[in-house]
Enzyme design. Sequence first.
Site, PDB file in Angstrom:
ATOM      1  CG  ASP A  12      -1.740   1.218   1.386  1.00  0.00           C
ATOM      2  OD1 ASP A  12      -2.324   1.642   0.370  1.00  0.00           O
ATOM      3  OD2 ASP A  12      -1.811   1.772   2.495  1.00  0.00           O
ATOM      4  CG  ASP A  14      -1.916   7.449   0.120  1.00  0.00           C
ATOM      5  OD1 ASP A  14      -1.107   8.354  -0.126  1.00  0.00           O
ATOM      6  OD2 ASP A  14      -2.798   7.077  -0.673  1.00  0.00           O
TER       7      ASP A  14
HETATM    8  C1  G6P Z   1      -5.657   5.561  -0.548  1.00  0.00           C
HETATM    9  C2  G6P Z   1      -5.836   6.389   0.705  1.00  0.00           C
HETATM   10  C3  G6P Z   1      -7.218   6.963   0.798  1.00  0.00           C
HETATM   11  C4  G6P Z   1      -7.604   7.654  -0.515  1.00  0.00           C
HETATM   12  C5  G6P Z   1      -7.518   6.667  -1.672  1.00  0.00           C
HETATM   13  C6  G6P Z   1      -7.854   7.308  -3.021  1.00  0.00           C
HETATM   14  O1  G6P Z   1      -6.244   4.333  -0.353  1.00  0.00           O
HETATM   15  O2  G6P Z   1      -5.566   5.625   1.863  1.00  0.00           O
HETATM   16  O3  G6P Z   1      -7.246   7.885   1.851  1.00  0.00           O
HETATM   17  O4  G6P Z   1      -8.913   8.184  -0.441  1.00  0.00           O
HETATM   18  O5  G6P Z   1      -6.200   6.169  -1.730  1.00  0.00           O
HETATM   19  O6  G6P Z   1      -6.866   8.259  -3.315  1.00  0.00           O
HETATM   20  P1  G6P Z   1      -6.927   9.316  -4.492  1.00  0.00           P
HETATM   21  O7  G6P Z   1      -5.556   9.961  -4.434  1.00  0.00           O
HETATM   22  O8  G6P Z   1      -7.146   8.571  -5.762  1.00  0.00           O
HETATM   23  O9  G6P Z   1      -8.027  10.250  -4.186  1.00  0.00           O
HETATM   24 MG    MG Z   2      -2.868   3.263   3.365  1.00  0.00          MG
END
Ligand code: G6P
Ligand code: MG
Length: 220
Positions: A12, A14
């Site tokens: 993952d 973030d």
């Molecule tokens: C990751 C993060 C989420 C986020 C998602 C979509 O999973 O943990 O917090 O909403 O990605 O990200 P984006 O950058 O496409 O909005």
């Molecule tokens: Mg994450």
Amino acid sequence: MKFEDIKGFAFDLDGVIADSARLHSKAWHQTADTVGTTWTPELAENLKGVSRMDSLEMILKAGGHENEYTQAQKEELATAKNTQYLELVKTLTPDDVLPGMKAFLDELKANGYKMSVASASKNAPTILKQLKVMDYFEGIVDPAKLHAGKPDPEIFSLAADVLGLAPANVAGLEDSGAGIQSINAAGELSIGIGSELSEAAVRFDRTDEVSLAAIKAKLA
Ligand code: G6P
Ligand code: MG
């Protein structure tokens, strides 16, 4: 799973590689204020790993506002969040790789493990480039092509395909409950980073605790 079965790692992004979960939270907090939903630590935690539109739906629902916006208005809210998020992302540098993760990526590379990225974020390529860690990975799963996001196993199954490995030979790293469920459902070894992740097969409190030796010790 035995330590010796692991041939590759699906990451993952973030909250695992990048110190960007706090930036998503900051931008979503603003969205919550806009729509009139109270921002709580619990809501912030539940949004981790969840796609952009699903995150917006959760924020609207948390405040009982799910029937107050048209699809076009929802798309505007999501676009506004992303614009603000990308402003915050501009401040990220290689120093924003989370503690110990650069060393872990180097350790994996030196030991011949293959690596891929399984992030729900459409901004993953931008962030990996900005942190200067793109070259470690065989590939990134494109979240735009998914039929279902985390906790569905699809993203981590595709991350194993990117590595050319069977799920039984892949370990996935996650900081979200939805992500751990996805890894488990894909039949991979789940490595959770965070105190709440009770469903993870292997769990660490912080990124700087993660190493091959530490994973091996926890599996023994
Ligand atoms: C990751 C993060 C989420 C986020 C998602 C979509 O999973 O943990 O917090 O909403 O990605 O990200 P984006 O950058 O496409 O909005
Ligand atoms: Mg994450």
